[in-house]
Design a protein around this motif. Structure first.
Motif, PDB file in Angstrom:
ATOM      1  N   GLY A  11       0.859  -1.185   0.000  1.00 21.12           N
ATOM      2  CA  GLY A  11       0.000   0.000   0.000  1.00 21.12           C
ATOM      3  C   GLY A  11       0.892   1.231   0.000  1.00 21.12           C
ATOM      4  O   GLY A  11       2.036   1.195  -0.493  1.00 21.12           O
ATOM      5  N   PHE A  12       0.381   2.304   0.569  1.00 20.32           N
ATOM      6  CA  PHE A  12       1.074   3.585   0.586  1.00 20.32           C
ATOM      7  C   PHE A  12       2.496   3.473   1.172  1.00 20.32           C
ATOM      8  O   PHE A  12       3.479   3.886   0.552  1.00 20.32           O
ATOM      9  CB  PHE A  12       0.254   4.536   1.470  1.00 20.32           C
ATOM     10  N   GLY A  13       2.580   2.892   2.371  1.00 17.90           N
ATOM     11  CA  GLY A  13       3.875   2.807   3.050  1.00 17.90           C
ATOM     12  C   GLY A  13       4.808   1.807   2.385  1.00 17.90           C
ATOM     13  O   GLY A  13       5.991   2.096   2.152  1.00 17.90           O
ATOM     14  N   ASP A  35       1.727  -8.735  -1.215  1.00 18.41           N
ATOM     15  CA  ASP A  35       0.375  -8.200  -0.985  1.00 18.41           C
ATOM     16  C   ASP A  35      -0.651  -9.139  -1.599  1.00 18.41           C
ATOM     17  O   ASP A  35      -0.429  -9.700  -2.669  1.00 18.41           O
ATOM     18  CB  ASP A  35       0.228  -6.779  -1.581  1.00 18.41           C
ATOM     19  N   ARG A  36      -1.782  -9.266  -0.914  1.00 14.23           N
ATOM     20  CA  ARG A  36      -2.873 -10.102  -1.445  1.00 14.23           C
ATOM     21  C   ARG A  36      -3.557  -9.418  -2.628  1.00 14.23           C
ATOM     22  O   ARG A  36      -4.251 -10.058  -3.402  1.00 14.23           O
ATOM     23  CB  ARG A  36      -3.898 -10.411  -0.345  1.00 14.23           C
ATOM     24  N   GLY A  43      -6.581   5.522  -1.373  1.00 15.96           N
ATOM     25  CA  GLY A  43      -7.869   5.608  -0.672  1.00 15.96           C
ATOM     26  C   GLY A  43      -8.698   6.800  -1.121  1.00 15.96           C
ATOM     27  O   GLY A  43      -9.922   6.717  -1.239  1.00 15.96           O
ATOM     28  N   ASP A  76       0.185 -12.613  -2.848  1.00 17.34           N
ATOM     29  CA  ASP A  76      -0.129 -13.748  -1.980  1.00 17.34           C
ATOM     30  C   ASP A  76      -0.592 -13.252  -0.606  1.00 17.34           C
ATOM     31  O   ASP A  76      -0.462 -12.077  -0.283  1.00 17.34           O
ATOM     32  CB  ASP A  76       1.120 -14.633  -1.841  1.00 17.34           C
ATOM     33  N   GLU A  77      -1.075 -14.192   0.183  1.00 18.73           N
ATOM     34  CA  GLU A  77      -1.573 -13.910   1.529  1.00 18.73           C
ATOM     35  C   GLU A  77      -0.479 -14.207   2.553  1.00 18.73           C
ATOM     36  O   GLU A  77       0.124 -15.290   2.536  1.00 18.73           O
ATOM     37  CB  GLU A  77      -2.804 -14.821   1.772  1.00 18.73           C
ATOM     38  N   ILE A  78      -0.224 -13.249   3.426  1.00 14.80           N
ATOM     39  CA  ILE A  78       0.746 -13.462   4.518  1.00 14.80           C
ATOM     40  C   ILE A  78      -0.015 -14.119   5.661  1.00 14.80           C
ATOM     41  O   ILE A  78      -1.021 -13.569   6.142  1.00 14.80           O
ATOM     42  CB  ILE A  78       1.350 -12.104   4.959  1.00 14.80           C
ATOM     43  N   ALA A 104       3.925  -3.243   6.837  1.00 19.56           N
ATOM     44  CA  ALA A 104       3.125  -2.107   6.337  1.00 19.56           C
ATOM     45  C   ALA A 104       1.755  -2.638   5.930  1.00 19.56           C
ATOM     46  O   ALA A 104       1.304  -2.441   4.796  1.00 19.56           O
ATOM     47  CB  ALA A 104       3.846  -1.448   5.164  1.00 19.56           C
ATOM     48  N   LEU A 105       1.105  -3.332   6.862  1.00 19.31           N
ATOM     49  CA  LEU A 105      -0.110  -4.083   6.523  1.00 19.31           C
ATOM     50  C   LEU A 105      -1.414  -3.295   6.681  1.00 19.31           C
ATOM     51  O   LEU A 105      -2.503  -3.840   6.469  1.00 19.31           O
ATOM     52  CB  LEU A 105      -0.173  -5.369   7.348  1.00 19.31           C
ATOM     53  N   CYS A 156      -7.637   8.641   7.636  1.00 15.17           N
ATOM     54  CA  CYS A 156      -7.907   9.946   7.042  1.00 15.17           C
ATOM     55  C   CYS A 156      -9.076  10.648   7.744  1.00 15.17           C
ATOM     56  O   CYS A 156     -10.176  10.757   7.176  1.00 15.17           O
ATOM     57  CB  CYS A 156      -8.172   9.816   5.546  1.00 15.17           C
ATOM     58  N   ASP A 282      -0.506   2.786   8.860  1.00 18.42           N
ATOM     59  CA  ASP A 282      -1.737   2.604   9.634  1.00 18.42           C
ATOM     60  C   ASP A 282      -1.673   1.469  10.657  1.00 18.42           C
ATOM     61  O   ASP A 282      -2.442   1.460  11.612  1.00 18.42           O
ATOM     62  CB  ASP A 282      -2.910   2.324   8.678  1.00 18.42           C
ATOM     63  N   ALA A 296      -2.930   7.977   8.047  1.00 17.64           N
ATOM     64  CA  ALA A 296      -3.026   8.634   6.737  1.00 17.64           C
ATOM     65  C   ALA A 296      -1.810   8.272   5.903  1.00 17.64           C
ATOM     66  O   ALA A 296      -0.715   8.024   6.430  1.00 17.64           O
ATOM     67  CB  ALA A 296      -3.118  10.145   6.896  1.00 17.64           C
ATOM     68  N   GLY A 297      -2.022   8.252   4.585  1.00 12.99           N
ATOM     69  CA  GLY A 297      -0.973   7.855   3.653  1.00 12.99           C
ATOM     70  C   GLY A 297       0.272   8.729   3.750  1.00 12.99           C
ATOM     71  O   GLY A 297       1.394   8.244   3.642  1.00 12.99           O
ATOM     72  N   ILE A 298       0.063  10.010   3.963  1.00  8.50           N
ATOM     73  CA  ILE A 298       1.195  10.940   3.986  1.00  8.50           C
ATOM     74  C   ILE A 298       2.170  10.587   5.115  1.00  8.50           C
ATOM     75  O   ILE A 298       3.390  10.720   4.973  1.00  8.50           O
ATOM     76  CB  ILE A 298       0.694  12.415   4.101  1.00  8.50           C
TER      77      ILE A 298
HETATM   78  C1  LIG Z   1     -11.759   7.747   1.515  1.00  5.51           C
HETATM   79  C2  LIG Z   1     -10.319   7.853   1.907  1.00  5.51           C
HETATM   80  C3  LIG Z   1      -9.616   9.030   1.649  1.00  5.51           C
HETATM   81  C4  LIG Z   1      -8.274   9.141   2.016  1.00  5.51           C
HETATM   82  N1  LIG Z   1      -7.608  10.308   1.743  1.00  5.51           N
HETATM   83  C5  LIG Z   1      -6.308  10.439   2.094  1.00  5.51           C
HETATM   84  C6  LIG Z   1      -5.597  11.637   1.799  1.00  5.51           C
HETATM   85  O1  LIG Z   1      -6.116  12.574   1.185  1.00  5.51           O
HETATM   86  N2  LIG Z   1      -4.296  11.717   2.201  1.00  5.51           N
HETATM   87  C7  LIG Z   1      -3.672  10.698   2.876  1.00  5.51           C
HETATM   88  O2  LIG Z   1      -2.505  10.842   3.225  1.00  5.51           O
HETATM   89  N3  LIG Z   1      -4.338   9.559   3.187  1.00  5.51           N
HETATM   90  C8  LIG Z   1      -5.626   9.402   2.815  1.00  5.51           C
HETATM   91  N4  LIG Z   1      -6.303   8.236   3.110  1.00  5.51           N
HETATM   92  C9  LIG Z   1      -5.677   7.236   4.001  1.00  5.51           C
HETATM   93  C10 LIG Z   1      -4.699   6.334   3.299  1.00  5.51           C
HETATM   94  O3  LIG Z   1      -5.306   5.669   2.224  1.00  5.51           O
HETATM   95  C11 LIG Z   1      -4.138   5.293   4.286  1.00  5.51           C
HETATM   96  O4  LIG Z   1      -3.820   5.914   5.493  1.00  5.51           O
HETATM   97  C12 LIG Z   1      -2.906   4.632   3.702  1.00  5.51           C
HETATM   98  O5  LIG Z   1      -3.280   3.800   2.627  1.00  5.51           O
HETATM   99  C13 LIG Z   1      -2.136   3.823   4.741  1.00  5.51           C
HETATM  100  O6  LIG Z   1      -1.030   3.228   4.155  1.00  5.51           O
HETATM  101  P1  LIG Z   1      -0.457   1.835   4.709  1.00  5.51           P
HETATM  102  O7  LIG Z   1       0.708   1.522   3.859  1.00  5.51           O
HETATM  103  O8  LIG Z   1      -0.268   1.919   6.173  1.00  5.51           O
HETATM  104  O9  LIG Z   1      -1.629   0.787   4.490  1.00  5.51           O
HETATM  105  P2  LIG Z   1      -2.393   0.385   3.147  1.00  5.51           P
HETATM  106  O10 LIG Z   1      -2.190   1.405   2.103  1.00  5.51           O
HETATM  107  O11 LIG Z   1      -3.782   0.077   3.561  1.00  5.51           O
HETATM  108  O12 LIG Z   1      -1.666  -0.957   2.679  1.00  5.51           O
HETATM  109  C14 LIG Z   1      -1.746  -2.154   3.393  1.00  5.51           C
HETATM  110  C15 LIG Z   1      -1.640  -3.303   2.402  1.00  5.51           C
HETATM  111  O13 LIG Z   1      -1.449  -4.538   3.123  1.00  5.51           O
HETATM  112  C16 LIG Z   1      -2.149  -5.566   2.441  1.00  5.51           C
HETATM  113  N5  LIG Z   1      -2.412  -6.677   3.377  1.00  5.51           N
HETATM  114  C17 LIG Z   1      -2.974  -6.590   4.617  1.00  5.51           C
HETATM  115  N6  LIG Z   1      -2.993  -7.792   5.203  1.00  5.51           N
HETATM  116  C18 LIG Z   1      -2.428  -8.674   4.325  1.00  5.51           C
HETATM  117  C19 LIG Z   1      -2.137 -10.081   4.359  1.00  5.51           C
HETATM  118  N7  LIG Z   1      -2.412 -10.824   5.443  1.00  5.51           N
HETATM  119  N8  LIG Z   1      -1.549 -10.643   3.276  1.00  5.51           N
HETATM  120  C20 LIG Z   1      -1.248  -9.905   2.178  1.00  5.51           C
HETATM  121  N9  LIG Z   1      -1.489  -8.576   2.101  1.00  5.51           N
HETATM  122  C21 LIG Z   1      -2.069  -7.966   3.158  1.00  5.51           C
HETATM  123  C22 LIG Z   1      -3.406  -4.887   1.927  1.00  5.51           C
HETATM  124  O14 LIG Z   1      -3.945  -5.591   0.827  1.00  5.51           O
HETATM  125  C23 LIG Z   1      -2.897  -3.489   1.566  1.00  5.51           C
HETATM  126  O15 LIG Z   1      -2.600  -3.362   0.183  1.00  5.51           O
HETATM  127  C24 LIG Z   1      -7.640   8.066   2.693  1.00  5.51           C
HETATM  128  C25 LIG Z   1      -8.332   6.874   2.928  1.00  5.51           C
HETATM  129  C26 LIG Z   1      -9.652   6.759   2.527  1.00  5.51           C
HETATM  130  C27 LIG Z   1     -10.374   5.459   2.778  1.00  5.51           C
END
Ligand SMILES: Cc1cc2nc3c(=O)[nH]c(=O)nc-3n(C[C@H](O)[C@H](O)[C@H](O)COP(=O)(O)OP(=O)(O)OC[C@H]3O[C@@H](n4cnc5c(N)ncnc54)[C@H](O)[C@@H]3O)c2cc1C
Length: 380
Positions: A11-13, A35-36, A43, A76-78, A104-105, A156, A282, A296-298
């Protein structure tokens, strides 16, 4: 000798971390990301699908493009993380060992925590439900649209307010806005607890300009046909209910014993209590007094870059110096091709500091550039 770095979650991170590492490290070091999901979509795009400026299918970028960049992507699934043995179990690939692990799940959504919600309300954060929600809103001629933040944490924090303003704009263009009442219900006493009373009041004022009501201290208890009952005893009729479910940590974090819920990290280094294991985005919890850093993604991206630098330095035999600064920003879309701008400094020595700029067209453009630049850097 080459090192093996496993990144869990693309994902983002995860994407920011993998790309930074690939730029920093020689090809003798393997970077494997799992990633699955087969594709990535930010988002924030869900809200563009809601207002009809984007299509869900066309907004997906395939993760398979990572392989051409020298990042090994496993779809794949972790299923298990064993920090004691420095290995991760992946459903179709068996056990994978690591020298460094970056978790970074992200989060899971928990709509089931409010009795009766599923089937009666739309989950705004489930992209599959958004096109149906759009259809329903456009078909509504009069009545009440209730937007309920069902519990914290949720990612967010401004997004429900953005959604409310974008829906108002949509209904205006549809000629139905005057006949439809729009209200946001929050479980907290102010709109954005993490941003404090001033920004919260500004956000309530911002949505007020669109004629959108705000009700604090309303945590939903049960949803019945056409009615939501809050824990404070208030009952509200609705024609369309839009919920932002409380989030929970991914199951594999808990079943692997990494944490009971969110992963605790050092707020500057993002190191966990486990050797060579970092966690970002997150899935972590960074506490500042009573409050936790918002999801949040940022922030996930900023943390990812710090972790990538620390791993790079350590592999090069240098003492890691990089430290996360707790700073971020976001664009709060307000309809009519405008967005507000929020800047946050969570590690400010005098306490978290914020700035909110009123909606302007330039911030709307910057929001689109925010997405374009990341996709280009990470996946194209
Ligand atoms: C409507 C909406 C608007 C948003 N707007 C903003 C914005 O304007 N600015 C901003 O900064 N953020 C925004 N966000 C928030 C942002 O999308 C998240 O905070 C961000 O994606 C978090 O990044 P991450 O890497 O922690 O997790 P994620 O991006 O959620 O990535 C986690 C990944 O892990 C994978 N995963 C989880 N468990 C498993 C497993 N067991 N096996 C394999 N894969 C797995 C998932 O499939 C996923 O792809 C918004 C979110 C939403 C819903």
């Amino acid at each position: 000798m080459g090192k093996r770095i496993l990144i869990l979650g693309a994902g983002f991170g995860g994407l920011a971390c993998a790309n930074t590492l690939r730029k920093n490290l020689g090809q003798e070091h393997r970077i494997i990301i799992i990633d699955r999901k087969k594709s990535f979509m930010m988002g924030l795009v869900k809200l563009w699908v809601l207002n009809g400026t984007r299509n869900l299918e066309e907004s997906q970028t395939p993760l398979s493009s990572l392989n051409a960049k020298g990042i090994e992507y496993l779809n794949d699934e972790i299923t298990k993380i064993e920090v004691a043995k420095k290995r991760v179990q992946v459903k179709g690939h068996g056990w994978l060992e690591y020298d460094y692990l970056v978790v970074a799940l992200g989060t899971e959504l928990a709509p089931e925590r409010v009795e009766g919600f599923e089937g009666r309300g739309f989950n705004l954060y489930d992209s599959k439900q958004v096109p149906g929600l759009r259809e329903k809103l456009l078909a509504l001629r009069k009545g009440k649209v209730a937007i309920s933040i069902m519990g914290a944490p949720y990612k967010c924090p401004p997004a429900p307010y953005e959604a409310a303003m974008m829906i108002s704009d949509m209904l205006e263009n549809n000629g139905t806005r005057k006949a439809i009442d729009l209200e946001v219900f929050a479980p907290s006493p102010i709109a954005l607890p993490v941003a404090g009373p001033k920004v919260s009041a500004d956000v309530v004022e911002m949505i007020g300009k669109f004629g959108i009501k705000f009700s604090p201290n309303c945590k939903p208890k049960v949803v019945r046909d056409g009615e939501v009952e809050f824990e404070n005893g208030r009952r509200e009729k609705f024609d369309v209910l839009i919920g932002i479910p409380q989030h929970r940590a991914p199951d594999v974090i808990k079943s692997s014993g990494l944490a009971a819920e969110w992963i605790a990290v050092d707020r500057e280094t993002l190191r966990t209590q486990f050797e060579n294991v970092f966690a970002i985005g997150d899935v972590t919890e960074i506490k500042m007094g009573q409050l936790a850093m918002p999801k949040a993604g940022i922030f996930a991206e900023g943390e990812a870059k710090v972790v990538a630098q620390e791993i790079t330095d350590e592999i090069a035999g240098q003492k890691p110096q990089a430290a996360y600064n707790g700073q971020g920003y976001c664009y709060v879309e307000a309809g009519n091709r405008t967005a507000g701008y929020v800047e946050a400094d969570f590690y400010n020595s005098a306490g978290p500091a914020f700035k909110l700029d009123a909606p302007a067209e330039k911030y709307f453009e910057k929001k689109h550039e925010f997405e374009r630049s990341r996709l280009k850097e990470w996946l194209l």
